[in-house]
Motif scaffolding. Structure first.
Motif, PDB file in Angstrom:
ATOM      1  N   ASP A  61       0.857  -1.183   0.000  1.00 13.02           N
ATOM      2  CA  ASP A  61       0.000   0.000   0.000  1.00 13.02           C
ATOM      3  C   ASP A  61       0.887   1.224   0.000  1.00 13.02           C
ATOM      4  O   ASP A  61       1.686   1.429   0.905  1.00 13.02           O
ATOM      5  CB  ASP A  61      -0.899   0.003   1.248  1.00 13.02           C
ATOM      6  CG  ASP A  61      -1.853   1.168   1.253  1.00 13.02           C
ATOM      7  OD1 ASP A  61      -2.171   1.662   0.161  1.00 13.02           O
ATOM      8  OD2 ASP A  61      -2.277   1.575   2.351  1.00 13.02           O
ATOM      9  N   ASN A  77      -7.722   0.044  -0.923  1.00  7.50           N
ATOM     10  CA  ASN A  77      -7.061  -1.206  -1.270  1.00  7.50           C
ATOM     11  C   ASN A  77      -7.572  -2.311  -0.337  1.00  7.50           C
ATOM     12  O   ASN A  77      -7.248  -2.317   0.851  1.00  7.50           O
ATOM     13  CB  ASN A  77      -5.546  -1.055  -1.122  1.00  7.50           C
ATOM     14  CG  ASN A  77      -4.800  -2.337  -1.472  1.00  7.50           C
ATOM     15  OD1 ASN A  77      -5.401  -3.313  -1.912  1.00  7.50           O
ATOM     16  ND2 ASN A  77      -3.495  -2.330  -1.264  1.00  7.50           N
ATOM     17  N   ASP A 108      -6.746  -5.339  -0.071  1.00  4.69           N
ATOM     18  CA  ASP A 108      -5.695  -6.264   0.370  1.00  4.69           C
ATOM     19  C   ASP A 108      -4.937  -5.593   1.495  1.00  4.69           C
ATOM     20  O   ASP A 108      -3.874  -5.004   1.299  1.00  4.69           O
ATOM     21  CB  ASP A 108      -4.778  -6.598  -0.801  1.00  4.69           C
ATOM     22  CG  ASP A 108      -3.777  -7.697  -0.452  1.00  4.69           C
ATOM     23  OD1 ASP A 108      -3.908  -8.276   0.650  1.00  4.69           O
ATOM     24  OD2 ASP A 108      -2.883  -7.966  -1.262  1.00  4.69           O
ATOM     25  N   THR A 109      -5.474  -5.675   2.700  1.00  2.00           N
ATOM     26  CA  THR A 109      -4.984  -4.856   3.800  1.00  2.00           C
ATOM     27  C   THR A 109      -5.254  -5.547   5.123  1.00  2.00           C
ATOM     28  O   THR A 109      -5.837  -6.635   5.178  1.00  2.00           O
ATOM     29  CB  THR A 109      -5.683  -3.478   3.752  1.00  2.00           C
ATOM     30  OG1 THR A 109      -5.090  -2.584   4.683  1.00  2.00           O
ATOM     31  CG2 THR A 109      -7.174  -3.598   4.048  1.00  2.00           C
ATOM     32  N   ASN A 140      -4.873   3.375   4.938  1.00  2.00           N
ATOM     33  CA  ASN A 140      -5.662   2.908   3.804  1.00  2.00           C
ATOM     34  C   ASN A 140      -7.100   3.331   4.091  1.00  2.00           C
ATOM     35  O   ASN A 140      -7.817   2.677   4.840  1.00  2.00           O
ATOM     36  CB  ASN A 140      -5.532   1.395   3.695  1.00  2.00           C
ATOM     37  CG  ASN A 140      -6.180   0.829   2.448  1.00  2.00           C
ATOM     38  OD1 ASN A 140      -6.614   1.560   1.575  1.00  2.00           O
ATOM     39  ND2 ASN A 140      -6.258  -0.494   2.391  1.00  2.00           N
TER      40      ASN A 140
END
Length: 895
Positions: free
Chosen positions: A4, A44, A46-47, A90
């Protein structure tokens, strides 16, 4: 896990490309399109939860009119979102549209000229008239399904207008995270939550007195009430004891005389103690009622004895419940007196009297009963005119009635002390900003007098997901509801057959009937964290965003949206739904009155955005602290516009002096944050670069303090303080520092001094752009693109560098320059007029500071000789000798 890159810097060198004439005009359109194309604000997935900052964005009612309040509160949220993104978070920043419920229905009715009748069959080819009829009685009458289709059609168009406004305003929303509270996902989650409440015993059906809006013909919850002062009158007339004695009561609602169930007086009122337990007879209708004692009766109000009707107000409901009185309802759901004479009126005279008011509105019935009393010579004196508070639905135009109906409720602590205390405890899990707003939450809970009524007798909403079996006589069995399976959601019991039945069995004996009600719009919008977070649909996402970090909202809906959301999260997840609540204030007109359509003082936001620009409007909104009611001030927007223009012009000047990205200190780190602030991305970096001048070191040390204070303010949700601190330094920087170092920046003092000042200029500009980015996203992005790659909104929040400098040096030298300029202004000469000599007096410490910046001071003042004199008191400039207008200019000498 994918990397990220939010809030970080990628070392890149961009060519400097400064326009000849920088301008704000056109930036909104071009930059908005670029941000959307590049996905600048995309979340995002994917965190991890630790990396996420999640925002439970208020879904505006898009069926309402646009007003400046939308710009005000949503800007404040966006400023916080942009800051968090720059710190490396994020940011989960969705946008929803609260498009179900009464506001949408009312707008559709008036916009298309239609009204709904569920008994009318669906017309697949129906289109509304090109021009709606002027009188509602002439509106097209359409089926429920046709009406819902029109609601959905218009809601989508209204939402486009709101989306355009918010994008023009610069909201850094991830527009891929958009939802509607009436879409399939929202309906399914709302119904799933209701069924979970029902299974847990937190939702139940009951037949009880209900507040009722006769215009919208729907039940109304306690949280939707508002008191309005209206004109009324007390009418005084007697009831009769068995011996014929007159017992006078005074009431504002004589039209409810036929609904009287008892007379009530305070148990300590000696005047009526002998009557308790006895019967009296009502005038006109001749109905016997008992005289009761109850502590809520006020001996000093009216005659001290009250007529209890079912139901005139909520106090009547309390007396009816606690004294176990009979139900004698005469007002129907249409706001009219029922047509059939009630069986408790048995005398011929009474039945004739009731026939005279049957079918009339409550207003006409009042006139009728007063006329009957007057004709019988039973009115005692003239009515006493008064102004008194009356309950209204917050969106309604007529006083509410209380009718008996079967409704759905969700438990909210109104009848449960343990639940009430638990919900107060949930509030303590939330950090309110400002902190005093928590008391509004707690006060609302302690004042509740019943559970949350969630069913509504409307059409465009989330249907109550329940059917009922019908017995052999066609009567519904409400104690054995038929429920859908989870995979069937969303369902519409008015259109879908009950599980296990065929459509042909609808509303026939032995078949089924669907619940015709919809859920209150708050019952769905109370689930916005669950809807947008993916509860029951995307548990992986839900675990990364819930509990949300912040709920931003207005203080006027703490009792509705905030509290109802806490109720649902407590029942479904057993926690508070957010860590923080950022509470915004109202927008007031210049007379300090709340803006509202009814008062005609609403400002259309597109007008001010077009005239002053988005950054200017954002500046006005961000200048107000959370919780503060703020006046609509054009003057403040003008200041914001001037600031944005100054940022463009000052940046152009700095970059044209030769400052480049390579001049910025600390390489791939931003600069100048306080190492004491505990932030994961704020590293303490050593100073680098050729800072050989005390004034250059001083301005960067001062900027470091600004960054530290701004960061601390943002961490406390005090963005207004961060803006104030940054803006104050910016004007100090442009008015003093930039003026002082011009000659040195042009190389007049040699290459090393020029390198020092260019490093300070580039580093200051870099830091100021980052500090201003949450507030002025368009101007800062424009300048960033002149000399940097990527977006300032993906850059890191200013990070740290140690600078050994005097933080007050610039102020002292700037004050001396101001003193010399003042002398020139008073002499009415140009500021470039040479100063042959002048004396500057101050304390020893001030003199030492002036000596450190003397070279820049003499160059900026065009002074040949400046004498520094140590003494007592504040800094003072005196004995200024100016060169004649035609005198030759000599190089300044240092004293």
């Amino acid at each position: 896990m994918a990397e990220d890159t939010q809030g970080t810097d990628t070392p890149t060198t961009a060519p400097t490309n400064v326009p000849d004439k920088p301008a704000l005009e056109g930036l909104e359109a071009s930059l908005t399109r670029r941000w959307l194309d590049e996905g600048t604000y995309k979340f995002n997935p994917d965190t991890t939860r630790e990396q996420v900052y999640s925002i439970d964005t208020p879904p505006p009612t898009a069926s309402g009119s646009l007003h400046v309040g939308h710009m005000f509160s949503y800007t404040q949220t966006d400023v916080l979102a942009r800051y968090q993104r720059m710190t490396g978070k994020n940011v989960f920043y969705p946008m929803g549209w609260d498009d179900n419920g009464l506001p949408t229905e009312r707008r559709v009715q008036n916009y298309y000229g239609v009204r709904c009748d569920p008994a009318i069959p669906y017309d697949a080819n129906y289109r509304p008239p090109a021009e709606p009829a002027k009188n509602q009685r002439d509106f097209d009458v359409v089926s429920r399904r046709n009406f819902i289709e029109l609601c959905e059609e218009l809601a989508v168009e209204d939402e486009k207008v709101f989306e355009n406004l918010f994008q023009t305003l610069g909201l850094s929303v991830d527009w891929d995270l958009t939802y509607r509270t009436i879409d399939d996902k929202s309906r399914a989650i709302s119904q799933r939550a209701f069924l979970a409440n029902l299974a847990a015993g937190d939702a139940y059906m009951a037949e009880a007195p209900t507040l009722w809006d006769v215009t919208f013909r729907t039940a109304v919850a306690q949280a939707e009430l508002e008191d309005r002062e209206v004109a009324g009158a007390y009418y005084r007339y007697p009831f009769f004891t068995e011996s014929g004695e007159k017992i006078y009561i005074e009431t504002t609602r004589p039209e409810l005389l036929a609904a009287c169930a008892a007379l009530v007086a305070n148990p300590d009122d000696e005047r009526y103690q002998p009557l308790f337990g006895t019967k009296v007879t009502s005038p006109v209708f001749g109905v016997e009622v008992e005289v009761k004692a109850h502590p809520l009766a006020k001996a000093d109000k009216g005659s001290g004895i009250a007529m209890v009707c079912t139901f005139g107000d909520l106090t009547d409901v309390t007396w009816w419940r606690e004294l176990q009185l009979p139900t004698r309802a005469i007002v129907g759901r249409d706001g009219r007196i029922v047509g059939e004479t009630p069986d408790w009126i048995t005398t011929e005279e009474g039945r004739e009297a009731f026939a005279a008011i049957a079918g009339k509105t409550v207003f006409s019935a009042k006139e009728g009963v007063v006329e009957l009393l007057a004709s019988a010579d039973l009115l005692d004196g003239e009515p006493k005119k008064i102004m008194h508070p009356v309950n209204f639905f917050e969106k309604g135009d007529k006083p509410l009635e209380v009718v008996t109906s079967r409704q759905w409720y969700i438990r909210n602590g109104g009848r449960d002390e343990d639940r009430r205390e638990r919900l107060i405890g949930r509030g303590k899990e939330i950090d309110f900003h400002p902190a005093f707003m928590r008391s509004r939450y707690e006060n609302w809970i302690t004042g509740l007098n019943g559970d949350w009524l969630v069913s509504r007798q409307r059409f465009f909403g989330v249907p109550v997901p329940v059917w009922y079996p019908l017995d052999a006589d066609g009567n519904p069995d409400y104690d054995a509801p038929i429920l859908p399976a989870n995979g069937q959601l969303p369902v519409d019991p008015a259109a879908d057959a009950a599980p296990g039945y065929e459509e042909a069995q609808r509303d026939v004996p032995g078949g089924f009937t669907g619940d015709a009600d919809v859920l209150d719009t708050w019952a769905t919008s109370s689930l916005t964290p669950q809807i947008v977070g993916g509860w029951s649909t995307d548990e992986a996402l839900f675990s990364k965003v819930f509990p949300f970090d912040v709920r931003p909202q207005g203080h006027d809906i703490i009792r509705t949206w905030l509290f109802s959301s806490a109720v649902r999260a407590d029942a479904l997840q057993g926690v508070a739904p957010w860590k923080h609540a950022a509470i915004s204030g109202w927008i007031l007109d210049p007379d300090r009155k709340k803006m509202s359509k009814s008062k005609g003082n609403v400002i259309v936001p597109t007008d001010v955005l077009n005239e002053y620009g988005s950054d200017a409007v954002r500046y006005w909104a961000a200048s107000a602290k959370l919780g503060a009611d703020t006046a609509y001030e054009i003057a403040q927007m003008k200041i914001g516009r001037r600031l944005a223009i100054k940022l463009l012009n000052a940046s152009k000047f700095v970059l044209n002096l030769g400052a480049t990205e390579d001049s910025v200190l600390s390489g791939d780190l931003s600069v100048l944050t306080n190492p004491g602030i505990d932030r994961p991305n704020a590293e303490k970096a050593p100073a680098s670069g050729p800072l050989i001048n005390p004034l250059d070191r001083g301005v960067l040390a001062q900027l470091a303090d600004v960054v530290a204070q701004a960061t601390k303010a943002f961490e406390a949700y005090d963005y207004a303080r961060a803006l104030q601190i940054t803006e104050s330094f910016f004007w100090h920087f442009t008015d003093d520092y930039v003026e002082l170092i011009k000659d040195r920046a042009y190389g007049a003092a040699g290459a090393e001094q020029q390198a020092s000042v260019l490093a300070a200029l580039a580093t200051s500009l870099d830091t100021l752009l980052r500090l201003f980015a949450p507030f002025l996203p368009f101007a800062t992005e424009e300048v960033w693109g002149w000399w940097r790659k990527d977006s300032v909104h993906r850059a890191q929040w200013p990070a740290a560098v140690e600078v050994d400098g005097d933080t007050t040096l610039l102020s002292t030298v700037g004050a001396a320059l101001g003193g010399i300029r003042k002398a020139k202004s008073e002499a009415k000469v140009k500021q470039r007029t040479e100063v042959l000599s002048a004396a500057i007096t101050g304390s020893e410490s001030l003199v030492q500071q002036l000596r450190a910046g003397l070279g820049d001071l003499k160059a900026a003042a065009n002074a040949r000789e400046l004498t520094l004199v140590a003494g007592d008191g504040e800094l003072a400039v005196s004995d200024v000798v100016l060169a004649p207008a035609d005198a030759p200019v000599e190089a300044p000498t240092q004293a």
